[in-house]
Design a protein around this motif. Structure first.
Motif, PDB file in Angstrom:
ATOM      1  N   VAL A  11       0.830  -1.165   0.107  1.00 43.45           N
ATOM      2  CA  VAL A  11       0.003   0.058  -0.049  1.00 43.45           C
ATOM      3  C   VAL A  11       0.813   1.218   0.081  1.00 43.45           C
ATOM      4  CG1 VAL A  11      -1.799   1.213   1.066  1.00 43.45           C
ATOM      5  CG2 VAL A  11      -1.633  -1.134   1.472  1.00 43.45           C
ATOM      6  N   GLY A  12       0.421   2.237  -0.768  1.00 41.30           N
ATOM      7  CA  GLY A  12       1.059   3.587  -0.843  1.00 41.30           C
ATOM      8  C   GLY A  12      -0.146   4.429  -0.541  1.00 41.30           C
ATOM      9  N   PHE A  13      -0.189   5.465   0.636  1.00 36.07           N
ATOM     10  CA  PHE A  13      -1.113   6.266   0.703  1.00 36.07           C
ATOM     11  C   PHE A  13      -0.720   7.589   1.380  1.00 36.07           C
ATOM     12  CE2 PHE A  13      -5.505   7.486   2.348  1.00 36.07           C
ATOM     13  CZ  PHE A  13      -6.393   7.204   1.192  1.00 36.07           C
ATOM     14  N   PRO A  14      -1.444   8.713   1.016  1.00 39.93           N
ATOM     15  CA  PRO A  14      -0.792  10.018   1.297  1.00 39.93           C
ATOM     16  C   PRO A  14      -1.382  10.225   2.988  1.00 39.93           C
ATOM     17  CG  PRO A  14      -2.709  10.328  -0.217  1.00 39.93           C
ATOM     18  CD  PRO A  14      -2.400   9.006  -0.090  1.00 39.93           C
ATOM     19  N   VAL A  43      -8.162  15.357   0.623  1.00 39.08           N
ATOM     20  CA  VAL A  43      -8.918  14.950  -0.511  1.00 39.08           C
ATOM     21  C   VAL A  43      -8.909  13.353  -0.423  1.00 39.08           C
ATOM     22  CG1 VAL A  43      -8.420  14.884  -3.058  1.00 39.08           C
ATOM     23  CG2 VAL A  43      -7.324  16.529  -1.723  1.00 39.08           C
ATOM     24  N   THR A  44      -8.091  12.825   0.047  1.00 35.87           N
ATOM     25  CA  THR A  44      -7.835  11.277   0.378  1.00 35.87           C
ATOM     26  C   THR A  44      -7.911  11.142   1.854  1.00 35.87           C
ATOM     27  OG1 THR A  44      -5.782  11.198   0.062  1.00 35.87           O
ATOM     28  CG2 THR A  44      -7.030  10.685  -2.006  1.00 35.87           C
ATOM     29  N   PRO A  45      -9.206  10.973   2.529  1.00 36.47           N
ATOM     30  CA  PRO A  45      -9.196  10.555   3.936  1.00 36.47           C
ATOM     31  C   PRO A  45      -8.949   9.294   4.252  1.00 36.47           C
ATOM     32  CG  PRO A  45     -11.470  10.795   3.153  1.00 36.47           C
ATOM     33  CD  PRO A  45     -10.598  11.424   2.138  1.00 36.47           C
ATOM     34  N   MET A  46      -8.398   8.832   5.412  1.00 36.21           N
ATOM     35  CA  MET A  46      -7.911   7.344   5.914  1.00 36.21           C
ATOM     36  C   MET A  46      -9.195   6.434   5.497  1.00 36.21           C
ATOM     37  SD  MET A  46      -5.015   7.504   6.137  1.00 36.21           S
ATOM     38  CE  MET A  46      -4.231   6.136   6.838  1.00 36.21           C
ATOM     39  N   SER A  47     -10.519   6.831   5.551  1.00 39.68           N
ATOM     40  CA  SER A  47     -11.463   6.200   5.436  1.00 39.68           C
ATOM     41  C   SER A  47     -11.609   5.571   4.011  1.00 39.68           C
ATOM     42  CB  SER A  47     -13.011   6.805   5.631  1.00 39.68           C
ATOM     43  OG  SER A  47     -12.822   7.915   4.727  1.00 39.68           O
ATOM     44  N   MET A  48     -10.913   6.192   2.987  1.00 42.40           N
ATOM     45  CA  MET A  48     -10.829   5.919   1.684  1.00 42.40           C
ATOM     46  C   MET A  48      -9.812   4.659   1.740  1.00 42.40           C
ATOM     47  SD  MET A  48      -9.849   8.434  -1.535  1.00 42.40           S
ATOM     48  CE  MET A  48     -11.443   9.090  -1.674  1.00 42.40           C
ATOM     49  N   LEU A  49      -8.918   4.710   2.405  1.00 40.08           N
ATOM     50  CA  LEU A  49      -7.691   3.726   2.521  1.00 40.08           C
ATOM     51  C   LEU A  49      -8.645   2.499   2.988  1.00 40.08           C
ATOM     52  CD1 LEU A  49      -4.930   2.238   2.269  1.00 40.08           C
ATOM     53  CD2 LEU A  49      -4.303   3.309   4.555  1.00 40.08           C
ATOM     54  N   ALA A  50      -9.358   2.698   3.883  1.00 37.30           N
ATOM     55  CA  ALA A  50     -10.124   1.408   4.483  1.00 37.30           C
ATOM     56  C   ALA A  50     -11.026   0.664   3.634  1.00 37.30           C
ATOM     57  CB  ALA A  50     -11.007   1.893   5.746  1.00 37.30           C
ATOM     58  N   GLU A  51     -11.310   1.426   2.797  1.00 32.70           N
ATOM     59  CA  GLU A  51     -12.481   0.930   1.593  1.00 32.70           C
ATOM     60  C   GLU A  51     -11.527   0.175   0.753  1.00 32.70           C
ATOM     61  OE1 GLU A  51     -16.148   0.907   0.789  1.00 32.70           O
ATOM     62  OE2 GLU A  51     -15.448   0.732   2.875  1.00 32.70           O
ATOM     63  N   ILE A  52     -10.486   0.785   0.413  1.00 31.61           N
ATOM     64  CA  ILE A  52      -9.601   0.215  -0.645  1.00 31.61           C
ATOM     65  C   ILE A  52      -9.207  -1.340   0.084  1.00 31.61           C
ATOM     66  CG2 ILE A  52      -7.138  -0.043  -1.741  1.00 31.61           C
ATOM     67  CD1 ILE A  52      -7.551   3.079  -1.849  1.00 31.61           C
ATOM     68  N   GLN A  81       2.139  10.141  -1.909  1.00 37.44           N
ATOM     69  CA  GLN A  81       1.285  11.044  -2.646  1.00 37.44           C
ATOM     70  C   GLN A  81       0.287  10.702  -3.188  1.00 37.44           C
ATOM     71  OE1 GLN A  81       0.303  14.525  -1.811  1.00 37.44           O
ATOM     72  NE2 GLN A  81       1.760  13.815  -0.289  1.00 37.44           N
ATOM     73  N   GLU A  82       0.632   9.649  -4.248  1.00 40.66           N
ATOM     74  CA  GLU A  82      -0.486   9.020  -5.117  1.00 40.66           C
ATOM     75  C   GLU A  82      -0.809   7.597  -4.540  1.00 40.66           C
ATOM     76  OE1 GLU A  82       1.009   8.508  -9.211  1.00 40.66           O
ATOM     77  OE2 GLU A  82      -0.972   8.938  -9.754  1.00 40.66           O
ATOM     78  N   PRO A  83      -2.088   7.416  -4.146  1.00 38.43           N
ATOM     79  CA  PRO A  83      -2.308   6.046  -3.853  1.00 38.43           C
ATOM     80  C   PRO A  83      -1.849   4.767  -4.718  1.00 38.43           C
ATOM     81  CG  PRO A  83      -4.328   7.537  -3.541  1.00 38.43           C
ATOM     82  CD  PRO A  83      -3.124   8.227  -4.395  1.00 38.43           C
ATOM     83  N   LYS A  84      -1.475   3.944  -4.045  1.00 35.77           N
ATOM     84  CA  LYS A  84      -1.213   2.694  -4.721  1.00 35.77           C
ATOM     85  C   LYS A  84      -1.780   1.386  -4.063  1.00 35.77           C
ATOM     86  CE  LYS A  84       2.742   4.705  -6.865  1.00 35.77           C
ATOM     87  NZ  LYS A  84       2.746   6.054  -6.046  1.00 35.77           N
TER      88      LYS A  84
END
Ligand code: CO
Ligand code: CO
Ligand code: CO
Length: 308
Positions: free
Chosen positions: A65-68, A73-82, A106-109
């Motif tokens: 995982v890569g996550f800002p 713009v990209t809250p941690m809740s978005m990572l939880a969904e991924i 910076q760019e989610p992966k």
């Protein structure tokens, strides 16, 4: 080492005993769709696919995982969904994600490192098909074009839904049918497109494809004609031009479609002619869309001929 880095194969295969070999692969990429859950599911299906493409069964996986950190713009809740999308897709494949690693980026992966098992005499490589073998493709192509149009806001509902469904579908059922029927070679269709991955199957043989037999996502051809072509698909086509003979009348749009960079594409099998009907009917019974799109031919230069 049974399959190492020398051949352009889908995953490494390492013999543990006379009965067991390990399959190891890793894949991750930036979001292909806006919905974080769908992105997670697609990335996981894509990573698992390389184990299926070797004829193996996944046994466990790790998140990559890569996550800002601290972004509005990209809250941690978005990572939880991924991660939820990835975990549920892994569960559908019958395995658990047992750990992983996250970096501030910076760019989610997102993607998975997947471990699988296969019998050391039963794995599939890309090369292994013989002249006369039929080529059978599962999943329609065109996901690169449709996701490019999605990002530009020009893709229709039907095109988007079909592309997301195709990308999120596991190649598990397709591989199970392939093992049951017995195929000679297999790869999965990803970034190099249909013709690019077909090229990787040509060890001392050539191939002939019928464009009209290739399943294409609804709307993909129209979107490509309007210019929704990913840069990677253009580069694929350029690098393939010297080994592909397109019949007259096959226009640039169709050529680009055949080279379109796929995300989580289907499996491409080379199967003995006598087993083709069993393979196609088995896939159909398993609910896997598939088509016989051409054959391998005696042509030592490894050229590809594309007929209408
Ligand atoms: Co692959
Ligand atoms: Co891969
Ligand atoms: Co392979």
């Amino acid at each position: 080492m049974l399959v190492g880095p020398k051949t352009a194969d889908d995953a490494a295969v390492y013999r543990i005993s006379d009965e067991l070999a390990l399959i190891q692969t890793v894949d991750f990429f930036t979001p292909v769709v806006d919905d974080p859950y769908q992105f997670g599911a697609i990335a996981a299906a894509n990573s698992l696919s390389d184990v299926y493409a070797m004829g193996g069964r996944p046994v466990l996986a790790l998140n990559v995982v890569g996550f800002p950190r601290g972004s509005d713009v990209t809250p941690m809740s978005m990572l939880a969904e991924i991660l939820r999308g990835g975990a549920e897709k892994a569960r559908e494949a019958g395995i658990d994600i047992v750990g992983g690693h996250t970096v501030d980026d910076q760019e989610p992966k997102y993607g998975l490192c997947v471990t699988g098992f296969v019998h050391p005499k039963a794995y599939w490589t890309n090369i292994g098909g013989a002249a006369g073998d039929r080529l059978v493709l599962t999943k329609p192509i065109g996901t690169g074009i449709v996701t490019t149009a999605m990002k530009a806001g020009t893709a229709g509902e039907d095109a988007m839904r079909s592309a997301v469904t195709a990308m999120a579908t596991l190649n598990r059922a397709a591989a199970e049918v392939g093992r049951k029927v017995g195929v000679r070679a297999c790869t999965d269709i990803t970034g190099f497109g249909l013709l690019g991955h077909l090229r990787e199957m040509l060890g001392g043989v050539g191939a002939r494809i019928r464009l009209s037999a290739v399943p294409i996502l609804p709307g993909a051809r129209e979107l490509a004609a309007k210019g929704a072509i990913p840069g990677g698909s253009r580069r694929n086509k350029e690098s393939l031009d010297r080994i592909v003979n397109y019949h007259d009348g096959i226009d640039e749009v169709d050529r680009l479609l055949l080279c379109d960079a796929q995300t989580s594409g289907g499996l491409l099998f080379a199967v003995e002619p006598g087993r083709t009907t069993d393979l196609l009917s088995g896939l159909s019974e398993a609910g896997v869309p598939a088509a016989a799109i051409g054959e391998l031919v005696a042509e030592p230069e490894g050229r590809i001929e594309v007929a209408p």
